[in-house]
Enzyme design. Sequence first.
Site, PDB file in Angstrom:
ATOM      1  N   PRO A  11       0.788  -1.231   0.000  1.00  0.00           N
ATOM      2  CG  PRO A  11      -0.159  -1.142   2.109  1.00  0.00           C
ATOM      3  CD  PRO A  11       0.513  -2.080   1.153  1.00  0.00           C
ATOM      4  CG  ASN A  12      -0.155   4.332   1.328  1.00  0.00           C
ATOM      5  OD1 ASN A  12      -1.149   4.884   0.858  1.00  0.00           O
ATOM      6  ND2 ASN A  12      -0.151   3.778   2.517  1.00  0.00           N
ATOM      7  NE  ARG A  19       2.803  10.113   1.575  1.00  0.00           N
ATOM      8  CZ  ARG A  19       3.245   9.272   2.504  1.00  0.00           C
ATOM      9  NH1 ARG A  19       4.206   9.623   3.332  1.00  0.00           N
ATOM     10  NH2 ARG A  19       2.723   8.064   2.624  1.00  0.00           N
ATOM     11  CE1 TYR A  24       9.509   4.654   2.427  1.00  0.00           C
ATOM     12  CE2 TYR A  24       8.436   6.772   2.889  1.00  0.00           C
ATOM     13  CZ  TYR A  24       8.679   5.438   3.216  1.00  0.00           C
ATOM     14  OH  TYR A  24       8.087   4.898   4.325  1.00  0.00           O
ATOM     15  CG  ASN A  75       8.459  -2.374  -0.157  1.00  0.00           C
ATOM     16  OD1 ASN A  75       7.955  -2.498   0.963  1.00  0.00           O
ATOM     17  ND2 ASN A  75       9.066  -1.270  -0.547  1.00  0.00           N
ATOM     18  CB  ALA A  78       1.745  -0.098   6.129  1.00  0.00           C
ATOM     19  CD  GLU A  99      10.832  -8.275   5.272  1.00  0.00           C
ATOM     20  OE1 GLU A  99      11.330  -9.302   5.789  1.00  0.00           O
ATOM     21  OE2 GLU A  99      10.292  -7.363   5.924  1.00  0.00           O
ATOM     22  CG  HIS A 101      11.355  -3.035   4.037  1.00  0.00           C
ATOM     23  ND1 HIS A 101       9.986  -2.892   4.004  1.00  0.00           N
ATOM     24  CD2 HIS A 101      11.599  -4.231   4.606  1.00  0.00           C
ATOM     25  CE1 HIS A 101       9.433  -3.960   4.541  1.00  0.00           C
ATOM     26  NE2 HIS A 101      10.390  -4.799   4.912  1.00  0.00           N
ATOM     27  NE  ARG A 108      10.829   5.364   8.367  1.00  0.00           N
ATOM     28  CZ  ARG A 108       9.888   5.242   7.403  1.00  0.00           C
ATOM     29  NH1 ARG A 108       9.977   4.264   6.510  1.00  0.00           N
ATOM     30  NH2 ARG A 108       8.884   6.093   7.350  1.00  0.00           N
TER      31      ARG A 108
HETATM   32  O1  CA2 Z   1      10.842   1.409   3.328  1.00  0.00           O
HETATM   33  C1  CA2 Z   1       9.939   0.788   2.782  1.00  0.00           C
HETATM   34  O2  CA2 Z   1      10.030   0.359   1.625  1.00  0.00           O
HETATM   35  C2  CA2 Z   1       8.626   0.559   3.516  1.00  0.00           C
HETATM   36  O3  CA2 Z   1       8.157  -0.746   3.193  1.00  0.00           O
HETATM   37  C3  CA2 Z   1       7.672   1.621   3.009  1.00  0.00           C
HETATM   38  C4  CA2 Z   1       6.333   1.653   3.728  1.00  0.00           C
HETATM   39  C5  CA2 Z   1       6.517   1.657   5.256  1.00  0.00           C
HETATM   40  O4  CA2 Z   1       5.251   1.514   5.882  1.00  0.00           O
HETATM   41  C6  CA2 Z   1       7.438   0.542   5.713  1.00  0.00           C
HETATM   42  O5  CA2 Z   1       7.618   0.659   7.103  1.00  0.00           O
HETATM   43  C7  CA2 Z   1       8.795   0.625   5.032  1.00  0.00           C
HETATM   44  C8  CA2 Z   1       5.551   2.911   3.324  1.00  0.00           C
HETATM   45  C9  CA2 Z   1       5.259   3.027   1.868  1.00  0.00           C
HETATM   46  C10 CA2 Z   1       4.789   4.427   1.572  1.00  0.00           C
HETATM   47  O6  CA2 Z   1       5.104   4.715   0.268  1.00  0.00           O
HETATM   48  C11 CA2 Z   1       5.266   6.019  -0.118  1.00  0.00           C
HETATM   49  C12 CA2 Z   1       6.515   6.557  -0.178  1.00  0.00           C
HETATM   50  C13 CA2 Z   1       6.707   7.834  -0.608  1.00  0.00           C
HETATM   51  C14 CA2 Z   1       5.642   8.590  -0.991  1.00  0.00           C
HETATM   52  C15 CA2 Z   1       4.393   8.060  -0.933  1.00  0.00           C
HETATM   53  C16 CA2 Z   1       4.205   6.755  -0.506  1.00  0.00           C
END
Ligand code: CA2
Length: 149
Positions: A11-12, A19, A24, A75, A78, A99, A101, A108
Amino acid sequence: MSKPVLILNGPNLNKLGTRQPEIYGHATLKDVEEMCQKRAEVRGLEISFHQSNSEAEIIDWIHDGIEGCSGIIINPAAFTHTSVAILDALNIISQPIIELHISNPHKRESFRRVSYITYAATASICGLGVNGYPIAVDAMADMLDAKRP
Ligand code: CA2
């Protein structure tokens, strides 16, 4: 003909590059898919790249992979920290699982230090930014080469 490597994104991640660039980076998920595709071509792998905000859809792709993939790079975003259901689906897979990330969840918030997915993963990559994706493709190619008779 070998089966594709599934690259699954949770997700996301469809909003990657829009953002929190300090965590990221600036690349979009489309850029990431192209990076994976280029690396896969060099290594002679076929990839099948997906993203979903739905846990059920991710589980369905994993189920399709039971017979239909040579390995999974995931990946889970969340869902990493919440989803016993994705862990249970990955536990059905006998092929290698990486896996992945983008950030390093261990430096974090404390809730990100728990990963349900790690219990099923052959290997984990984190904290390398989006460069972790082509590195994961390479690592998967190495693991698949090592398994070949
Ligand atoms: O670091 C990673 O790849 C995560 O899997 C990313 C997840 C976070 O919940 C994990 O703890 C670590 C969040 C993904 C959010 O994706 C976005 C990143 C930038 C802008 C918008 C969304």
